[in-house]
Enzyme design. Structure first.
Site, short mmCIF file in Angstrom:
data_model
loop_
_atom_site.label_atom_id
_atom_site.label_comp_id
_atom_site.label_asym_id
_atom_site.label_seq_id
_atom_site.Cartn_x
_atom_site.Cartn_y
_atom_site.Cartn_z
N GLU A 192 0.84 -1.19 0.00
CA GLU A 192 0.00 0.00 0.00
C GLU A 192 0.88 1.25 0.00
O GLU A 192 0.67 2.17 0.78
CB GLU A 192 -0.98 -0.02 1.19
CG GLU A 192 -1.82 -1.29 1.20
CD GLU A 192 -3.12 -1.18 1.95
OE1 GLU A 192 -3.53 -0.05 2.27
OE2 GLU A 192 -3.75 -2.22 2.20
N GLU A 267 -5.72 -7.71 -3.44
CA GLU A 267 -6.53 -7.86 -2.23
C GLU A 267 -7.98 -7.67 -2.59
O GLU A 267 -8.50 -6.56 -2.50
CB GLU A 267 -6.11 -6.88 -1.14
CG GLU A 267 -4.74 -7.19 -0.58
CD GLU A 267 -4.36 -6.36 0.63
OE1 GLU A 267 -5.23 -5.63 1.16
OE2 GLU A 267 -3.20 -6.44 1.05
#
Ligand SMILES: *[C@@H]1O[C@H](CO)[C@@H](O)[C@H](O)[C@H]1NC(C)=O
Ligand SMILES: *[C@@H]1O[C@H](CO)[C@@H](O)[C@H](O)[C@H]1NC(C)=O
Ligand SMILES: *[C@@H]1O[C@H](CO)[C@@H](O)[C@H](O)[C@H]1NC(C)=O
Length: 971
Positions: A192, A267
């Site tokens: 991220e 994800e």
């Protein structure tokens, strides 16, 4: 965690990938080898394309290595061909000198051996920053003090630390790379971290972030990691680190979604974490089996060819491993529950997974059309995906308005090798509300050379048993299906209901059938057997593989109907060996090669008879132990001992062994309001509760009449203050406040003129924040005495107590996160073997009055029936919205925490291994009352699941439960 944002109303995107010629989509590799490759269509391993379907789990959230196999077997059985795991740096690095990859669950390498044995690839995501709703996002506490800079940048102080950690990780994982014969096929750099551009629209390079990514890349390659590097962006629009979007440096090999690369959802939402104030049990109803059915298929409509389900198994947030927002559960409403049980969501996941495993043509498709014109009913939206080499196609249908509750009957216009057809010829396809189906044309039946020209029922799985091929079709009960089997001329109904329609064509046989509770079996003259089942029956179908291969080829599987789980299968001579789980009596039916004559289930032969269509039928006898019987056999939690949990409040408490909190400078980026610095980081305490004792004198004219305290502990934290043993007040906390400040009047408390006065502050901490917030301190930002004259006055000195030993590891098995600085924790009252014989008797359900704390202990002998997998949980009931904070310890592990004031979780599953299922178990409960009403908690042990199982939950877990040793030096 990243939510791949798909709104509930699935908007039809107009982005059609145009049909390109083969050469326009070259196959890439990382320039080091050709073991793992990729292109626009899919990932390839050793030249083999596949739909890459991984499930995320975090081994550090299930700190019992003996149970990892259970989770991996459950994922494999649901059709997954891989797992993805985050590492947690802080879990391995208790301080800046120790790296632990060996003690208990700190040794994560068994995961790779298991993945290899079970046949799962691994996406390895070691951080260094992981996020994961974990304490500091996985950054060790000692790293977040400011001494190492802002972190996640090329600062040499930070580089030295992550590279020390990663070099060892690389060393350990290298033998497990696919290039060395292991299961790891991808390695993720950072997480991220969408920071490649200062401005993503203008593409202004962020040189510092680029340098960091390049250093990660270069070092890791230098350590011999030669599988493709991937990244996981926090959202799609940063477009960072993709070679398709930039060439400014730091790009990884394979990125989530970009044109020349496979559409990869690193994800995809497997559920959602539950915040402290979320509903008890999580939010499964929003992400249940129906959600799985629609959204997993929607990914297929979007031509997604690699999906990581985050989470497939969430697990727990035991022992302060979580970051502030989330409670102690990380169940995540995932397909496999925190308590390891599986239910409808898992089963629906399996229907999808087993189909995708045999949908080989999907690994190379173009999205050739999407509209409402495919169907005879305009409320149906269809996406057509087609393999340019084989012409096999997938039609994903759903309601155009996807949340629709309508039941729609329609026929579908499909393009097949025998021309255009509107199917079914007889009857309809049904879509019942919020539902999706993937219907196929020109679908190869394994490598048999046979194929289905079309089917209007979904395929569950295919097994090629050499002398015959078995296709299992499924649809909701009461619906109909129709198929055209190429080359077939005749069909015989072997079981179940009659065929409703049948017609011979030059290309094969068309048959239509009803789908009901009784499975139907049709035998075609070309050696294909169709098994037709409804959804509930399909939920009990398994297709275990006979070899350790993620590809799970059709000719290496068998089919089993009946049990609650099949964990593995193997054929030796004429015996099929199965391992699995069941509870009530089950009829089992097995489709295996005709050479198989005998069946062993969990190492015991079960009698089987051959049916008239060559399956083997037997019975699994009803298990003796049930949830009710095990529950009835459990000892009551009735005999408790109790001791004062907060003696530190007393004026005369001996804090001579505590750490002086006397720093007058700090490396924290934001300094405190008052000095000395009362940040726990400064003194080496980074988990759980903190106790502060501040001294002041009340001589002279400026006598303090109140204290102002501003304390920081993270969202939801609380604190209480005492003056010379008297309760001054408490901050109850809430989900909006990371800090809490109060001015507390001294009122009734007499100040001592002739000696020092002591203020005790007890606070809990909710873990460190993620990302930049990891540098937020935990402690007291402002401690000011207020005098009648209005002028502020300083404390003369401060002391702090945190977890025993701080970052100097006392217990390598549980690590440094598990404990905080509560009196009971510092002295090890929560540990097995502590002698409480001189404590008083007292029940936590009776509790106590007053704003203080108590620690309760009991020892529970368990003797659970062997041969079963049993799931247990503790339930902590309390008066509604009580102003208390309680922590549950099981054999020393902090395995539950309640904050009734705003929290809702009361059920805390505890794993075997943490619990000894055949021995004594030490249960501890700390209750800290934050107002005069006091505290009481009723604690029960509950049985959540009982299955006859091959899983051994009676392994020797003694090493996981270290015993008490004298800790008086930490009092
Ligand atoms: C660890 O941190 C301490 C305190 O900041 C420091 O003195 C020591 O040099 C560090 N050790 C390493 C290996 O960086
Ligand atoms: C079959 O259907 C496709 C898609 O609608 C269409 O493009 C094609 O022209 C049709 N072929 C025939 C022979 O009608
Ligand atoms: C198929 O659906 C259409 C449209 O709802 C309906 O008119 C027709 O009766 C259905 N046919 C069968 C066989 O159910």
């Amino acid at each position: 965690m990243k939510w791949t944002s798909l709104s509930h109303w699935l908007a039809a995107t107009s982005l059609l990938s145009s049909v390109h010629g083969q050469n326009e989509w070259p196959v890439h590799d990382n320039g080091l080898n050709e073991v793992v490759q990729w292109d626009h269509y899919s990932v390839l391993v050793n030249g083999q394309r596949f739909f890459f379907w991984t499930g995320e789990l975090h081994q550090w959230r299930i700190p019992v290595p003996e149970l990892w196999e259970d989770i991996l077997q459950k994922l494999k059985a649901a059709g997954f061909n891989g797992i993805a795991i985050y590492e947690h740096w802080g879990w391995h690095a208790p301080n800046n000198e120790t790296l632990d990859f060996t003690s208990g669950a700190h040794n994560f390498l068994p995961i790779f051996d298991l993945a290899k044995k079970i046949g799962l690839y691994v996406v390895y995501r070691p951080g260094p920053y992981s996020n994961a709703e974990s304490n500091g996002g996985g950054l060790p506490g000692w790293l977040t003090t400011g001494e190492y800079g802002a972190l996640r940048d090329p600062d040499p102080r930070y580089t030295a630390e992550w590279s020390r950690y990663w070099e060892q990780v690389a060393d350990l994982v290298k033998p497990h790379l696919v290039t060395n014969g292991g299961p790891v096929i991808m390695w993720q750099l950072e997480n991220e971290y969408g920071h490649q551009f200062l401005d993503p629209d203008l593409k202004t390079p962020n040189q510092s972030a680029i340098d960091y990514m390049e250093t990660l890349n270069d070092y890791t390659r230098g350590w011999g990691i030669d599988v493709p590097f991937t990244a996981n962006n926090p959202n799609m629009w940063t477009r960072a680190w993709s070679k398709d979007y930039s060439n400014v440096g730091g790009e990884v090999d394979m990125y989530d979604i970009s044109p020349t690369q496979p559409s990869f959802l690193m994800e995809f939402q497997g559920g959602a974490y539950n915040p402290w104030d979320g509903p008890a049990g999580g939010c499964l109803e929003n992400m249940d089996a129906t959600w799985v059915n629609l959204f997993f298929r929607h990914n297929i409509a979007q031509k997604v060819v690699a999906v990581n389900v985050y989470m497939a198994y969430g697990g727990t947030n035991w022992g302060n491993i979580a970051y502030p927002s989330v409670g102690t559960s990380y169940d995540y409403s995932a397909p496999v529950h925190e308590n390891r049980l599986i239910g409808d969501k898992y089963s629906e996941t399996k229907l999808f997974g087993l189909f995708m495993r045999v949908a080989r043509d999907y690994a190379k498709v173009n999205r050739v059309g999407l509209s409402t014109a495919y169907s005879t009913d305009p409320s149906i939206f269809t996406t057509e995906l087609r393999n340019p080499d084989t012409n096999g196609a997938f039609y994903v249908v759903r309601h155009d308005y996807s949340p629709s509750k309508e039941i729609t009957q329609f026929r579908l216009h499909v393009t097949t090798s025998i021309g255009n057809q509107t199917v079914p010829q007889h009857g309809n396809i049904t879509l019942n509300g919020t539902e999706s189906k993937i219907l196929v044309t020109d679908f190869p039946i394994g490598s048999s050379g046979k194929k289905l020209v079309y089917s209007t029922a979904e395929i569950l799985t295919i097994s090629d048993l050499h002398d015959r091929q078995v296709i299992v079709f499924w649809a909701p009960s009461g619906e109909t299906g129709e198929l055209l089997l190429k080359g077939a001329k005749e069909v015989e109904v072997k079981s179940g209901q009659d065929i409703t329609f049948q017609t011979s064509t030059p290309d094969g046989l068309v048959v239509a059938f009803n789908v009901g509770e009784t499975p139907g079996v049709l035998e075609f003259d070309n050696g294909v057997q169709a098994v037709i089942v409804d959804r509930q029956t399909a939920y009990r179908f398994w297709a275990p593989t006979l070899e350790s291969n993620p590809f799970a080829w059709e000719n290496q599987t068998v089919i089993v109907n009946g049990p609650d789980l099949i964990r593995d299968a193997k054929i030796e001579e004429d015996v099929l060996y199965l391992h699995g789980d069941w509870s009530i009596q089950r009829d089992v039916e097995i489709w295996a090669p005709s050479t198989v004559k005998k069946v062993h289930f969990n190492d015991k032969e079960i009698k089987v008879e051959e049916t008239n269509y060559n399956s083997l039928a037997g019975v699994l006898e009803e298990a003796e132990a049930t949830i009710e019987s095990v529950q009835a056999s459990l000892p009551g939690l009735t005999e408790w001992k109790v001791a004062d949990g907060l003696p530190e409040a007393a004026l005369d408490y001996d804090d001579s062994r505590w750490t002086d909190a006397d720093h007058m400078t700090t490396s924290h980026p934001v300094p405190p309001d008052t000095y000395p610095v009362l940040f726990a980081d400064e003194y080496g305490y980074q988990a759980g509760n903190l106790l502060w004792r501040g001294r002041f004198d009340a001589t002279g004219t400026e006598v303090p009449s109140a204290v102002y305290l501003r304390v920081i502990g993270g969202l939801g934290f609380g604190w209480s203050a005492y003056l010379n043993g008297n309760f001054l007040g408490a901050w109850q906390g809430g989900m909006k406040n990371k800090t809490g400040d109060l001015t507390l009047e001294f009122r009734n408390t007499t100040l001592h003129k002739d000696q020092e006065n002591v203020i005790l502050v007890i606070q809990d901490t909710m873990g460190k924040e993620q990302r930049e917030g990891a540098l937020d301190p935990r402690g007291i930002l402002n401690a000011t005495l207020i005098t009648a004259a209005g002028s502020p006055k300083n404390f003369t000195s401060w002391k702090i107590a945190g977890n025993a030993g701080g970052n100097h590891l006392l217990d390598p098995i549980k690590g440094t996160y598990n404990e905080g600085g509560l009196h009971a924790e510092r002295l090890g009252w929560h540990l097995p073997g502590f002698d409480d014989s001189n404590w008083e008797l007292g029940q936590p359900s009776d509790g106590f009055k007053g704003a203080t704390a108590r620690f309760y202990r009991t020892v529970v002998p368990l003797h659970l029936p062997k041969g079963y997998d049993i799931s247990l949980a503790f339930e902590l009931n309390h008066p509604t919205r009580a102003k208390l904070r309680a922590q549950l310890y099981v054999n020393g592990y902090q395995f539950g925490r309640i904050i009734p004031f705003f929290g809702n979780q009361i059920e805390f599953p505890v794993f075997p291994g943490i619990l000894d299922y055949d021995g004594d178990n030490t249960i501890g409960l700390s209750i800290w009352a934050l107002d005069e009403a006091g505290g009481a908690v009723d604690i029960q042990l509950k049985v959540l699941g009982v299955h006859r199982s091959s899983l051994d939950v009676f392994f020797d877990g003694e090493y996981l439960r270290p015993k008490w040793t004298d800790r008086s030096e930490y009092a």
